[in-house]
Every structure is written in structure tokens, then in C-alpha cells.
Write a protein that holds these residues in place. Sequence first.
Motif, short mmCIF file in Angstrom:
data_model
loop_
_atom_site.label_atom_id
_atom_site.label_comp_id
_atom_site.label_asym_id
_atom_site.label_seq_id
_atom_site.Cartn_x
_atom_site.Cartn_y
_atom_site.Cartn_z
N MET A 1 -9.12 7.23 49.10
CA MET A 1 -8.96 7.67 47.73
C MET A 1 -9.15 9.19 47.64
O MET A 1 -10.12 9.72 48.18
N ASN A 2 -8.20 9.85 47.00
CA ASN A 2 -8.24 11.31 46.93
C ASN A 2 -8.40 11.75 45.48
O ASN A 2 -7.54 11.47 44.65
N LEU A 3 -9.50 12.44 45.22
CA LEU A 3 -9.86 12.75 43.84
C LEU A 3 -10.14 14.22 43.65
O LEU A 3 -10.43 14.95 44.59
N LEU A 4 -10.12 14.58 42.37
CA LEU A 4 -10.43 15.95 41.99
C LEU A 4 -11.35 15.86 40.77
O LEU A 4 -11.13 15.01 39.90
N ILE A 5 -12.40 16.68 40.75
CA ILE A 5 -13.28 16.69 39.59
C ILE A 5 -13.21 18.07 38.95
O ILE A 5 -13.32 19.09 39.62
N MET A 6 -12.93 18.09 37.64
CA MET A 6 -12.75 19.36 36.92
C MET A 6 -13.73 19.45 35.76
O MET A 6 -14.18 18.44 35.24
N LEU A 106 -0.44 13.63 52.11
CA LEU A 106 -1.53 13.09 51.29
C LEU A 106 -1.13 13.18 49.83
O LEU A 106 -0.27 13.98 49.47
N LYS A 107 -1.78 12.35 48.98
CA LYS A 107 -1.52 12.51 47.55
C LYS A 107 -2.81 12.34 46.74
O LYS A 107 -3.74 11.67 47.19
N LEU A 108 -2.81 12.97 45.57
CA LEU A 108 -3.97 12.86 44.68
C LEU A 108 -3.87 11.55 43.92
O LEU A 108 -2.82 11.24 43.34
N ASP A 109 -4.97 10.80 43.86
CA ASP A 109 -4.94 9.54 43.12
C ASP A 109 -5.46 9.71 41.69
O ASP A 109 -5.02 9.01 40.79
N GLY A 110 -6.44 10.59 41.51
CA GLY A 110 -7.01 10.72 40.17
C GLY A 110 -7.70 12.06 39.96
O GLY A 110 -8.20 12.68 40.91
N VAL A 111 -7.70 12.50 38.71
CA VAL A 111 -8.38 13.75 38.32
C VAL A 111 -9.42 13.39 37.26
O VAL A 111 -9.07 12.87 36.20
N ILE A 112 -10.68 13.64 37.57
CA ILE A 112 -11.75 13.36 36.61
C ILE A 112 -12.02 14.66 35.85
O ILE A 112 -12.40 15.68 36.46
N ASN A 113 -11.79 14.63 34.56
CA ASN A 113 -11.94 15.83 33.74
C ASN A 113 -13.18 15.68 32.87
O ASN A 113 -13.18 14.92 31.91
N HIS A 182 -0.85 20.25 33.98
CA HIS A 182 -0.11 19.96 35.20
C HIS A 182 -0.40 18.52 35.67
O HIS A 182 0.51 17.77 36.00
N TYR A 183 -1.68 18.15 35.65
CA TYR A 183 -2.04 16.81 36.11
C TYR A 183 -1.79 15.73 35.04
O TYR A 183 -1.54 14.58 35.37
N ARG A 184 -1.84 16.14 33.77
CA ARG A 184 -1.52 15.16 32.72
C ARG A 184 -0.06 14.71 32.85
O ARG A 184 0.26 13.55 32.67
N LYS A 185 0.79 15.67 33.21
CA LYS A 185 2.22 15.33 33.38
C LYS A 185 2.37 14.27 34.47
O LYS A 185 3.27 13.44 34.42
N ALA A 186 1.50 14.32 35.46
CA ALA A 186 1.56 13.33 36.55
C ALA A 186 0.87 12.02 36.16
O ALA A 186 0.91 11.04 36.91
N GLY A 187 0.20 12.01 34.99
CA GLY A 187 -0.42 10.78 34.48
C GLY A 187 -1.65 10.32 35.27
O GLY A 187 -1.93 9.12 35.34
N ILE A 188 -2.39 11.28 35.86
CA ILE A 188 -3.52 10.85 36.70
C ILE A 188 -4.87 11.36 36.19
O ILE A 188 -5.86 11.33 36.93
N ILE A 205 -17.35 7.48 35.00
CA ILE A 205 -16.55 7.91 36.16
C ILE A 205 -16.28 6.73 37.09
O ILE A 205 -15.16 6.55 37.58
N VAL A 206 -17.30 5.90 37.30
CA VAL A 206 -17.12 4.74 38.19
C VAL A 206 -16.07 3.81 37.61
O VAL A 206 -15.21 3.30 38.34
N ARG A 207 -16.11 3.64 36.29
CA ARG A 207 -15.08 2.79 35.65
C ARG A 207 -13.68 3.36 35.91
O ARG A 207 -12.75 2.63 36.25
N ALA A 208 -13.56 4.66 35.76
CA ALA A 208 -12.24 5.29 35.97
C ALA A 208 -11.79 5.12 37.42
O ALA A 208 -10.65 4.71 37.69
N ILE A 209 -12.70 5.39 38.37
CA ILE A 209 -12.32 5.29 39.79
C ILE A 209 -11.98 3.85 40.15
O ILE A 209 -11.03 3.59 40.89
N SER A 210 -12.75 2.92 39.60
CA SER A 210 -12.51 1.50 39.94
C SER A 210 -11.13 1.05 39.45
O SER A 210 -10.51 0.18 40.07
N SER A 211 -10.66 1.66 38.36
CA SER A 211 -9.35 1.27 37.84
C SER A 211 -8.22 1.74 38.78
O SER A 211 -7.07 1.32 38.64
N LEU A 212 -8.55 2.63 39.71
CA LEU A 212 -7.53 3.14 40.63
C LEU A 212 -7.29 2.20 41.80
O LEU A 212 -6.31 2.30 42.51
N LYS A 213 -8.28 1.33 42.04
CA LYS A 213 -8.19 0.51 43.27
C LYS A 213 -7.33 -0.72 43.08
O LYS A 213 -7.29 -1.28 42.02
#
Length: 213
Positions: A1-6, A106-113, A182-188, A205-213
Motif C-alpha cells: 500500500m502506497n500512501l501520502l499524508i498531507m 509504482l502507484k499511489l493508493d491514497g492521500v490522507i489530507n 491534483h490528487y482530488r482529480k485522481a479520486g484518491i 485514518i484507519v477507516r480510510a486505509i481499510s477501505s482501500l484494501k
Amino acid sequence: MNLLIMGLPGAGKGTQAAKIVEKFGVAHISTGDMFRAAMANKTEMGVLAKSFIDKGELVPDEVTNGIVKERLAQDDIAEKGFLLDGYPRTIEQAHALDETLSNLDLKLDGVINIEVNPESLIERLSGRIINRKTGETFHKVFNPPVGDYNEDDFYQREDDKPETVKRRLDVNIAQGAPIIEHYRKAGIVFDVQGNQDIDDVFADIVRAISSLK
Ligand code: AP5
Ligand code: MG
């Protein structure tokens, strides 16, 4: 899982990143931590970074893009996944990251804002203390170390002085909006309310990440 925290300075990126890394086992890539390590070792890059960080300015993109590119190419990343913290911080960095990830397949799976009221941030940063030995971050009032503690075992970041904090906030507010777009356009993007207790932010955050799996 590849994530970004902003989030703005003091939003709680590092605090939440430590918890995410512990729970999900991804590699934590914090450009701020990398620069501070280089500053402590007085490397050429560290000396250069210090001249920007001490003023609350951003380190030039070509330097920052270079260290992230190098780190993402290391072997553990494809296996563990990653959590980028404090990068990208300009739209140019976001484009450079897209290119680096694509070259590495590689690709980004989610951005936590983490969204916060900017007025709460000065208080958070002025009370932040960091354990000299473990590097763990605490807050004198909001998240104090457990039990009696010796103040000498903790330090405050040089760039947490009020004048520098103000500049950091201004710079980050100005640069942040196009990156999120930029990331909203990608819907992540997952927006998380940062003005709640540390554990409640983490639960969201855990809820958000869990929805990615
Ligand atoms: P960096 O180290 O990334 O700093 P920052 O973005 O300014 O963010 P902080 O680390 O200050 O805040 P945080 O969100 O991690 O908050 P924390 O969890 O510690 O960058 C530093 C500098 O390096 C930059 O200014 C720039 O010069 C340079 N740099 C870095 N990356 C760069 C890039 N990509 N490009 C160019 N230059 C770059 O929490 C803060 C405090 O609040 C703590 O005391 C914590 O205990 C407390 N706290 C956390 N959550 C809560 C909560 N929910 N409630 C109450 N208190 C809380
Ligand atoms: Mg941080």
C-alpha cells in the motif's frame, strides 16, 4: 500500500505517520526528517537545507525530488509500501513524484489530507517536544510523555520559533491547494478532521486505509 499524508505544519502528519507505520508496516518517508538527519550530520545537503529550513522556506525542488527518488528506488519499498510525509509540497514536486512512481512501476493508493484550523497550529508547534534518544514527538500539554519526565531528555525544533512558524504556515498555505486538487482529480483523497484527539484522528485514518484494501 502506497500512501501520502498531507497537512499544514503541526497538523499531526508525523504523529499519525508513526501510528500508521506501526499498524500497517509501510516505510515512513519524511523529507523533513531526512533533512534534519542531514543537518545533524552536517553533510553538504544538510548545510544547504538548513539555510532554507531556518527561515521557514522550502528547500529547492531539485534537491528534494532527488532524495525522494533515491529513497523510493530502494528495495524495501516495493515489498512494504510507503507513506510519504511532507512531500510533495509544491505542484512541481507532485509532477516529479508522478514521474518517479511511473518509472518505478509504482502507484499511489491514497492521500490522507489532515484538515486543521490554522489557528490551533501555533500552539501545537510551540509546545512540541521531541525525545532526544527515541525521536518520538510529544506535546507539553496535548500529548505529554507518560509519568514524570526530565525536560533535558527532550528538545524543541529550531524552526518551531514563532517567527519561523508564521512563515512556514504562509508558505505551506500558498503551495498546498493545487497539490490537493491534483490528487482530488485522481479520486484518491481522504479528508480527515485533524482538530480532534490524536486517537480519534487515527481511528478515522484507519477507516480510510481499510477501505482501500
Ligand atoms: P517538516 O518536518 O515536514 O515540517 P512541517 O510540514 O512543517 O510539519 P511538522 O513536522 O512541523 O508538523 P506535523 O504535521 O508532522 O505535526 P506533528 O505530528 O509533529 O518540514 C520541515 C521543513 O523542512 C520545511 O519547513 C521545509 O523547509 C523543509 N522541507 C520538508 N519537506 C520539504 C519538501 N517536500 N519540499 C521542500 N522543503 C521541505 O504534531 C505537531 C505537534 O502537535 C506535536 O507536539 C504533537 O504532539 C501535537 N499534536 C499532533 N496531533 C495532535 C492532535 N490531534 N491534537 C493535539 N495536539 C496534536
Ligand atoms: Mg512532521
